[in-house]
Design an enzyme around this catalytic site. Structure first.
Site, PDB file in Angstrom:
ATOM      1  N   LYS A  85       0.828  -1.129  -0.279  1.00 40.60           N
ATOM      2  CA  LYS A  85       0.076   0.047   0.063  1.00 40.60           C
ATOM      3  C   LYS A  85       0.865   1.264  -0.021  1.00 40.60           C
ATOM      4  O   LYS A  85       0.488   2.336  -0.565  1.00 40.60           O
ATOM      5  CB  LYS A  85      -0.895  -0.022   1.322  1.00 40.60           C
ATOM      6  CG  LYS A  85      -2.070  -1.004   0.943  1.00 40.60           C
ATOM      7  CD  LYS A  85      -3.084  -0.921   2.338  1.00 40.60           C
ATOM      8  CE  LYS A  85      -4.045  -2.053   2.104  1.00 40.60           C
ATOM      9  NZ  LYS A  85      -5.011  -2.014   3.315  1.00 40.60           N
TER      10      LYS A  85
ATOM     11  N   ASP B  26      -9.508   2.894   2.869  1.00 40.56           N
ATOM     12  CA  ASP B  26      -9.455   2.160   4.117  1.00 40.56           C
ATOM     13  C   ASP B  26     -10.061   2.613   5.264  1.00 40.56           C
ATOM     14  O   ASP B  26     -10.773   2.264   6.091  1.00 40.56           O
ATOM     15  CB  ASP B  26      -8.119   1.602   4.229  1.00 40.56           C
ATOM     16  CG  ASP B  26      -7.753   0.620   3.410  1.00 40.56           C
ATOM     17  OD1 ASP B  26      -8.416  -0.215   3.037  1.00 40.56           O
ATOM     18  OD2 ASP B  26      -6.359   0.337   3.282  1.00 40.56           O
TER      19      ASP B  26
END
Length: 281
Positions: A66, A102
């Site tokens: 990420k 997220d």
């Protein structure tokens, strides 16, 4: 027109993303397909260039890529830039743009379990990777100020706290310090992959000093109940698995790819049924 979407991560064999997104594509009568790609750290640049060359319309990014993915993209939006991590990529006219869904996905899930204002809670985040960054920065953006971060590598926790651009009452601490102070926290959030399938017997932190009034959350959703959550439940705590975060971040990614905000109840039921259990809060 047929389009391809995907997931980059290591590992990805456990992921429910293909089942979830392919079901949504069928439900909304879209001629699209989603595939999970196992990509080792050293192969990330090559994988991104390959997806770009193939004209893939978009993809998700999961552990451990990420943060590293950013340097291989053409741009990222403001939220992802602030967090410093990307979990969703959209191909816009041949340019790969990164986003982060997220944090918002996690907060939507957590709020369903919290009694009172989330802003008034003292929170411990376990881990200092991309998911930890997203959750920390998103919590701070809604004025949750009392947040500590612990990590196996203390320097990573200290660096994450230092990089936060908001006012923060909290610090980076070691795992041992966090274990000793565990009863101070209203909410504990595991953002690491410790306890994820197939390593089901692993636990990121000892719960010896856990208070029964503490909410224990694990962003892992496979298994539905990690060893961390099982031990917390035995101590009387409210537990929250990663289904809510997973579904909500996936819904936001789906919207960016298709312009449709999907049926999250359908998504949740599919994932839970695939995993053979039920979600709890």
């Amino acid at each position: 027109m047929s389009k391809l979407y995907g997931l980059l991560g290591c590992p990805v064999s456990h992921s429910m993303s293909p089942a979830m997104h392919n079901d949504l594509f069928l439900h909304y009568k879209l001629n699209y397909y989603y595939h999970a790609f196992h990509v080792e750290n050293e192969d990330l640049e090559m994988a991104v260039n390959g997806l770009r060359a193939l004209g893939v319309s978009g993809f998700n990014v999961t552990i451990p890529h990420k943060i590293a993915i950013i340097k291989y993209l053409d741009g990222i939006d403001g939220v992802a830039a602030n967090i410093g991590a990307v979990n969703t990529v959209v191909n816009i006219d041949g340019k790969l743009k990164g986003y982060n869904t997220d944090g918002d996905g996690f907060i939507k899930s957590l709020e369903s379990c919290v009694d009172g204002l989330l802003q008034n809670k003292k929170i411990l985040i376990i881990g200092a990777g991309g998911a930890a960054r997203a959750i920390l920065f998103s919590l701070e953006a809604i004025d949750v100020h009392a947040i500590d971060v612990c990590n196996r590598t203390l320097s990573s926790a200290l660096q994450l706290i230092a990089e936060c651009s908001y006012k923060l009452s909290g610090s980076g601490i070691s795992i041992i310090d966090a274990e000793n102070r565990l009863n101070e926290y209203d909410i504990i959030i595991n953002t690491t992959s410790v306890g994820m399938y197939p390593n089901l017997e692993e636990i990121p932190i000892s719960l010896t000093n856990l208070s029964p009034s503490t909410i224990v959350s694990d962003i892992i959703y496979n298994p539905l109940e990690t060893k961390l959550l099982l031990e917390a439940k035995r101590k009387g705590s409210i537990t929250l698995n990663g289904i809510g975060m997973f579904v909500n971040q996936g819904a936001l990614a789906f919207e960016k790819w298709t312009g449709i905000f999907p049926d999250t109840r359908r998504m949740e039921e599919l994932v839970i049924n695939k995993l053979g259990g039920h979600a709890e809060c």
